[in-house]
Design a protein around this motif. Structure first.
Motif, PDB file in Angstrom:
ATOM      1  N   UNK A   1     -12.440  13.463 169.596  1.00 45.06           N
ATOM      2  CA  UNK A   1     -11.201  13.245 168.845  1.00 45.06           C
ATOM      3  C   UNK A   1     -11.341  12.163 167.782  1.00 45.06           C
ATOM      4  N   UNK A   2     -12.182  11.179 168.014  1.00 47.10           N
ATOM      5  CA  UNK A   2     -12.238  10.042 167.089  1.00 47.10           C
ATOM      6  C   UNK A   2     -13.638   9.736 166.576  1.00 47.10           C
ATOM      7  N   UNK A   3     -14.615  10.603 166.878  1.00 45.02           N
ATOM      8  CA  UNK A   3     -16.004  10.322 166.487  1.00 45.02           C
ATOM      9  C   UNK A   3     -16.143  10.118 164.988  1.00 45.02           C
ATOM     10  N   UNK A   4     -15.301  10.776 164.202  1.00 50.24           N
ATOM     11  CA  UNK A   4     -15.363  10.622 162.744  1.00 50.24           C
ATOM     12  C   UNK A   4     -14.955   9.209 162.302  1.00 50.24           C
TER      13      UNK A   4
ATOM     14  N   UNK B   1     -18.417  13.761 172.370  1.00 52.49           N
ATOM     15  CA  UNK B   1     -18.881  14.073 171.018  1.00 52.49           C
ATOM     16  C   UNK B   1     -20.394  14.216 171.075  1.00 52.49           C
ATOM     17  N   UNK B   2     -20.941  15.441 171.079  1.00 47.58           N
ATOM     18  CA  UNK B   2     -22.385  15.646 171.304  1.00 47.58           C
ATOM     19  C   UNK B   2     -23.279  14.835 170.380  1.00 47.58           C
ATOM     20  N   UNK B   3     -22.886  14.687 169.129  1.00 46.80           N
ATOM     21  CA  UNK B   3     -23.735  13.969 168.172  1.00 46.80           C
ATOM     22  C   UNK B   3     -23.800  12.473 168.453  1.00 46.80           C
ATOM     23  N   UNK B   4     -22.916  11.987 169.311  1.00 46.94           N
ATOM     24  CA  UNK B   4     -22.876  10.549 169.594  1.00 46.94           C
ATOM     25  C   UNK B   4     -23.422  10.215 170.980  1.00 46.94           C
TER      26      UNK B   4
ATOM     27  N   UNK C   1     -18.839   3.428 174.380  1.00 45.35           N
ATOM     28  CA  UNK C   1     -18.901   4.359 175.505  1.00 45.35           C
ATOM     29  C   UNK C   1     -18.754   5.782 174.978  1.00 45.35           C
ATOM     30  N   UNK C   2     -19.787   6.575 175.198  1.00 43.42           N
ATOM     31  CA  UNK C   2     -19.783   7.952 174.710  1.00 43.42           C
ATOM     32  C   UNK C   2     -19.932   8.971 175.830  1.00 43.42           C
ATOM     33  N   UNK C   3     -20.485   8.562 176.968  1.00 45.39           N
ATOM     34  CA  UNK C   3     -20.653   9.471 178.106  1.00 45.39           C
ATOM     35  C   UNK C   3     -19.383   9.463 178.947  1.00 45.39           C
ATOM     36  N   UNK C   4     -18.678  10.571 178.957  1.00 41.17           N
ATOM     37  CA  UNK C   4     -17.484  10.690 179.774  1.00 41.17           C
ATOM     38  C   UNK C   4     -17.875  11.229 181.152  1.00 41.17           C
ATOM     39  N   UNK C   5     -17.306  10.663 182.175  1.00 40.27           N
ATOM     40  CA  UNK C   5     -17.635  11.040 183.544  1.00 40.27           C
ATOM     41  C   UNK C   5     -16.679  12.115 184.039  1.00 40.27           C
ATOM     42  N   UNK C   6     -17.129  12.982 184.953  1.00 38.84           N
ATOM     43  CA  UNK C   6     -16.176  13.863 185.642  1.00 38.84           C
ATOM     44  C   UNK C   6     -15.133  13.016 186.356  1.00 38.84           C
TER      45      UNK C   6
ATOM     46  N   UNK D   1      -9.543  -1.437 175.471  1.00 38.86           N
ATOM     47  CA  UNK D   1     -10.121  -0.171 175.055  1.00 38.86           C
ATOM     48  C   UNK D   1      -9.583   0.209 173.682  1.00 38.86           C
ATOM     49  N   UNK D   2     -10.492   0.565 172.774  1.00 34.86           N
ATOM     50  CA  UNK D   2     -10.113   1.004 171.430  1.00 34.86           C
ATOM     51  C   UNK D   2     -10.357   2.503 171.335  1.00 34.86           C
ATOM     52  N   UNK D   3      -9.298   3.266 171.063  1.00 35.84           N
ATOM     53  CA  UNK D   3      -9.377   4.726 171.077  1.00 35.84           C
ATOM     54  C   UNK D   3      -9.326   5.349 169.692  1.00 35.84           C
ATOM     55  N   UNK D   4      -9.483   4.550 168.668  1.00 36.84           N
ATOM     56  CA  UNK D   4      -9.468   5.061 167.312  1.00 36.84           C
ATOM     57  C   UNK D   4      -9.153   3.941 166.349  1.00 36.84           C
ATOM     58  N   UNK D   5      -9.425   4.190 165.070  1.00 34.02           N
ATOM     59  CA  UNK D   5      -9.205   3.166 164.047  1.00 34.02           C
ATOM     60  C   UNK D   5      -7.946   3.414 163.227  1.00 34.02           C
TER      61      UNK D   5
END
Length: 368
Positions: free
Chosen positions: A225-228, A265-268, A247-252, A180-184
């Motif tokens: 947090x990292x969409x940018x 991130x709504x835009x993604x 993966x952009x849809x986070x589950x409950x 899993x990659x959580x940011x660059x």
């Protein structure tokens, strides 16, 4: 240790090699020849191994190079197994919610892994939590390999460079390791995981595994947090030459919590693919850290206690799957349910979390 695995898979038979994405289909009569009669590697198999993997098995004893899996009457081909729910990160988007370090001890876990094998599982995903922080990860991984399963490991990579893990995975190659990659950047990555130094540990693990030639790919987790850095994350994968999925849809959470949804991130967000049906519970199942078998990671209701029932308990799982797919609960009375293409267990967890309709329902705009 075996070079190849010959095994039934659903309604046919396959010849596969750990660490390779390639496979060869076996006629039923060839599989029976291997299972009953062959002592040395037959010439036709040696030819197939040479063509498919450039592997020379000519003249070798069959038992030394090929593991021939026995047939199973249960008909499962894939499964996933959560070793534990604990993790060394504290990501607020995590669907596991409470991260408790609990699970089976070794005698029970050994029984469970044999039951998974006996169910017919050829492809097994080891996940968590973070599977590599589990104190029994080495024993668990080695046994799944020895029993002839093609293993994928879902990991954050923070323990991948540990010598005991790297030596184990290099000697007994997994089918795939998905990191899993959580940011660059360290700022973004460490901020999302809420763990200082997480990015450094990830890079160390990724570089060690990449240098060792292990089969890797990436899961790009894109949140507010990292969409940018989404483009930078894609470029990161390209630099390593690794395939990736986003993966952009986070589950409950599995406890019904909605707190994870705020991290999206709504835009993604993109429209979900219409649900066309699923083999969950019929040819695939999921097992939690306590040996409870459910149809998948999302549909955990009416789980089967495998430590009590043994593999025989899985015979009830198909009926559970069919019942969980019924349009009940929050979808009762919807005039569009006849054309619904949303996974019912998935819709249920969103409904229990009182999530906005557009997070899971393809008819959200029409119904509004």
């Amino acid at each position: 240790m075996h070079e190849l695995i010959a095994a039934p898979y659903l309604d046919h038979h396959l010849l596969v090699r750990p660490g390779s994405a390639k496979a060869a289909r076996l006629p039923a009569r060839r599989y029976e020849e291997l299972r009953i009669a062959a002592a040395t590697v037959p010439s036709w198999m040696a030819d197939a191994a040479r063509r498919t993997w450039d592997l020379d098995l000519s003249g070798r004893e069959l038992g030394e190079s090929v593991l021939v899996r026995a047939p199973s009457r249960y008909g499962y081909g894939r499964a996933s197994y959560e070793l534990n729910l604990g993790c060394n990160y504290d990501c607020e988007h995590c669907y596991l919610g409470l991260k408790r370090f609990s699970g089976l001890g070794w005698p029970e876990r050994e029984r469970l892994i044999h039951a998974i094998r006996d169910a017919g599982v050829l492809w097994l995903q080891l996940t968590g939590g973070e599977p590599m922080i589990d104190k029994l990860f080495p024993e668990t991984y080695r046994l799944t390999y020895e029993l002839g399963m093609m293993v994928e490991i879902l990991t954050n990579g923070s323990r991948l460079a540990a010598p005991k893990h790297l030596a184990l995975l290099t000697r007994f190659r997994p089918n795939r390791i998905t990191l899993s990659l959580y940011g660059a950047t360290a700022e973004s990555y460490d901020g999302l995981t809420r763990r200082k130094g997480a990015y450094r540990m990830f890079l160390k693990g990724l570089d060690a595994a990449h240098e060792a030639g292990l089969p890797l790919d990436l899961a790009l987790i894109i949140t507010r947090h990292n969409a940018h850095e989404a483009d930078l994350m894609r470029a990161f994968a390209d630099r390593y030459g690794l395939a990736y999925r986003e993966y952009t849809h986070m589950s409950p959470t599995i406890y019904g919590g909605a707190e994870t949804l705020a991290t999206q991130a709504p835009d993604h967000l993109v429209d979900r693919e219409p649900f066309q049906g699923c083999n969950a519970g019929h040819t695939f199942f999921h097992v939690d850290p306590h040996g409870m078998a459910s149809i998948c990671k999302v549909g955990r209701d009416d789980a089967i206690p495998l430590m009590t029932t043994g593999v025989e308990g899985l015979s009830r799982l198909g009926g559970v799957a069919d019942s969980l797919m019924l349009r009940t609960g929050g979808c009762t009375g919807c005039r569009l349910s006849g054309t619904c293409r949303v996974c019912r267990p998935l819709a249920k967890v969103y409904q229990e979390a009182k999530a906005p309709l557009d997070r899971y329902c393809q008819h959200a705009t029409t119904r509004s």
